[in-house]
Design an enzyme around this catalytic site. Structure first.
Site, PDB file in Angstrom:
ATOM      1  NE  ARG A   7       2.624  -8.514  12.809  1.00 35.61           N
ATOM      2  CZ  ARG A   7       1.444  -7.905  12.762  1.00 35.61           C
ATOM      3  NH1 ARG A   7       1.108  -7.048  13.695  1.00 35.61           N
ATOM      4  NH2 ARG A   7       0.629  -8.129  11.761  1.00 35.61           N
ATOM      5  NE  ARG A  65       3.381  -1.201  14.515  1.00 40.52           N
ATOM      6  CZ  ARG A  65       2.099  -1.240  14.244  1.00 40.52           C
ATOM      7  NH1 ARG A  65       1.441  -0.122  14.031  1.00 40.52           N
ATOM      8  NH2 ARG A  65       1.448  -2.388  14.188  1.00 40.52           N
ATOM      9  NE  ARG A 123       9.276   0.522   8.046  1.00 39.88           N
ATOM     10  CZ  ARG A 123       7.996   0.445   8.376  1.00 39.88           C
ATOM     11  NH1 ARG A 123       7.586  -0.529   9.133  1.00 39.88           N
ATOM     12  NH2 ARG A 123       7.123   1.323   7.936  1.00 39.88           N
ATOM     13  CG  ASP A 129       2.220  -7.946   5.981  1.00 42.60           C
ATOM     14  OD1 ASP A 129       2.218  -7.683   7.195  1.00 42.60           O
ATOM     15  OD2 ASP A 129       1.184  -8.139   5.327  1.00 42.60           O
ATOM     16  CE1 TYR A 152      -6.206  -7.334   6.281  1.00 49.36           C
ATOM     17  CE2 TYR A 152      -5.310  -9.557   6.182  1.00 49.36           C
ATOM     18  CZ  TYR A 152      -5.618  -8.419   6.898  1.00 49.36           C
ATOM     19  OH  TYR A 152      -5.351  -8.362   8.241  1.00 49.36           O
TER      20      TYR A 152
END
Ligand code: CP3
Length: 351
Positions: free
Chosen positions: A30, A34, A43, A79, A158
């Site tokens: 990562r 962010r 973004r 992702d 998921y």
């Protein structure tokens, strides 16, 4: 020097190959995301999955941490649920939550309704990887690109839960209660993940990482019986392409040798697991990646670096060591701390 020669002297690829690089290579799971103001800027107003389908945005976001930190590898920006989206599964990534699936998968008919992935589903992936490998060849004498995919268990969690989970109760209910549906689902995802990785490798990625982030929710016996065969299938298909493979899970201490046996050259070690213990568990046949606690980046710099030094020293015992955090960069991380950490690892004397 041409691209192939430059990458041959890449410390990251040398460590994956079990050769001894002149210094310990470093990148961060990562690393794009962010914590970087330049990421938040590009973004703005664009959804997560939307940005993962735009070759120019993927290229820019992947390069951002390489430019800022000079890390030894880039990781492709995407992702683990993107391939599902690409074949038509109705899902979104909710900010602060994670992937949410509109119609969770519970039956054989649900599994059969999921199409297999072909390169035509993901033209923007091929384009972005090609752009990236061209750009990366000129950065710091050649920076390799890591392709990645989610492993079948983590992706299945998921699809079956419908979103993030702590207990994986529905996933395990399917695993134990409907083994034929579980087998079909895990085969389906293995095929999709392998195809997604193949697209990235054929377009120029130099290594791959298979993320089985939530596999640590399984006992070793259940992992071996209900998860390992499918991850092995993915790793076998990628092994045929001749690129090195990293296999990573969180809370995976009990699973390390099994995760290695899926067919990885390097096993990622979660930050909770003592690195020397992990190296003993894995034996001489595997390199390791990791494993600084991502929260230690919030500690005073000298404490973070002291711990990083211990990890580098311990890593020398392994067949190969790639420095990383023991899970992803926390979004509130100060990028300047990661810059200091990168500089420290890259200048740490190995003899
Ligand atoms: O490492 C990198 O820099 C490459 C990019 C990358 C992302 N997701 C981008 C992303 C990688 C390798 C992943 C893998 C991924 N996605 C995993 C395995 C790795 C791990 O962390 O264990 C998992 C479990 C997912 C599923 C997922 N996607 C989660 C749990 C989340 C976080 C939700 C949130 O908002 O906290 C996402 C979204 C996501 N994927 C973000 C990023 C940068 C944040 C969303 C955003 O920036 O808008």
């Amino acid at each position: 020097m041409n691209t192939a020669d430059a990458l041959a002297s890449s410390p990251f690829l040398q460590a994956l190959a079990g050769q001894k690089p002149s210094r310990t290579p470093v990148w961060f799971m990562r690393q794009a995301g962010r914590s970087l103001p330049e990421y938040l800027k590009v973004r703005e107003g664009i959804g997560m999955l939307e940005s993962c389908q735009d070759a120019d945005l993927i290229t820019e976001i992947t390069l951002q941490p390489v430019r800022r930190y000079g890390v030894d590898a880039a990781i492709f920006f995407s992702d683990i649920v993107l391939p599902l989206k690409a074949v038509g599964v109705d899902l979104e990534i909710k900010p602060g939550v994670g992937p949410v699936v509109a119609d969770p998968v519970r039956t054989m008919a649900d599994v059969e309704a999921i199409p297999d992935l072909t390169p035509e589903h993901v033209p923007y992936i091929t384009e972005a990887v090609q752009n990236l490998t061209g750009e990366l060849a000129g950065i710091n004498g050649g920076t390799p690109l890591i392709g990645f995919a989610g492993a079948p268990f983590t992706v299945a969690s998921y699809l079956v839960e419908g979103g993030p989970s702590k207990e994986y109760a529905k996933t395990k209910a399917l695993m134990f209660g409907a083994p034929d549906v579980w087998d079909a689902l895990m085969r389906k995802i293995a095929g999709i993940s392998a195809a997604f990785l193949e697209v990235q490798v054929r377009a120029g990625a130099s290594a791959v990482q298979l993320f089985d982030s939530w596999a640590g929710a399984c006992t070793p016996a259940d992992y071996e019986r209900h998860v390992l065969p499918y991850s092995t299938e993915v790793m076998t298909r990628i092994g045929e392409l001749g690129v090195p493979r990293i296999h990573f899970g969180v809370n995976s201490a009990m699973l390390l040798p099994l995760m290695g046996s899926a067919g990885a050259e390097v096993v990622g070690v979660d930050w909770r697991t003592p690195l020397d213990w992990a190296i003993d568990q894995l034996g001489d046949g595997f390199g390791v990646q990791g494993n600084l606690d991502p929260a230690l980046v919030f500690a005073p710099t000298e404490i973070m670096l002291e711990q990083a030094g211990k990890i580098i020293e311990t890593g020398r015992r392994a067949k190969g060591h790639v420095f990383n955090l023991g899970h992803g960069v926390i979004p509130t991380t100060d990028p300047d701390q990661l810059a200091r950490l990168t500089e420290f690892v890259q200048s740490y004397p190995l003899d």
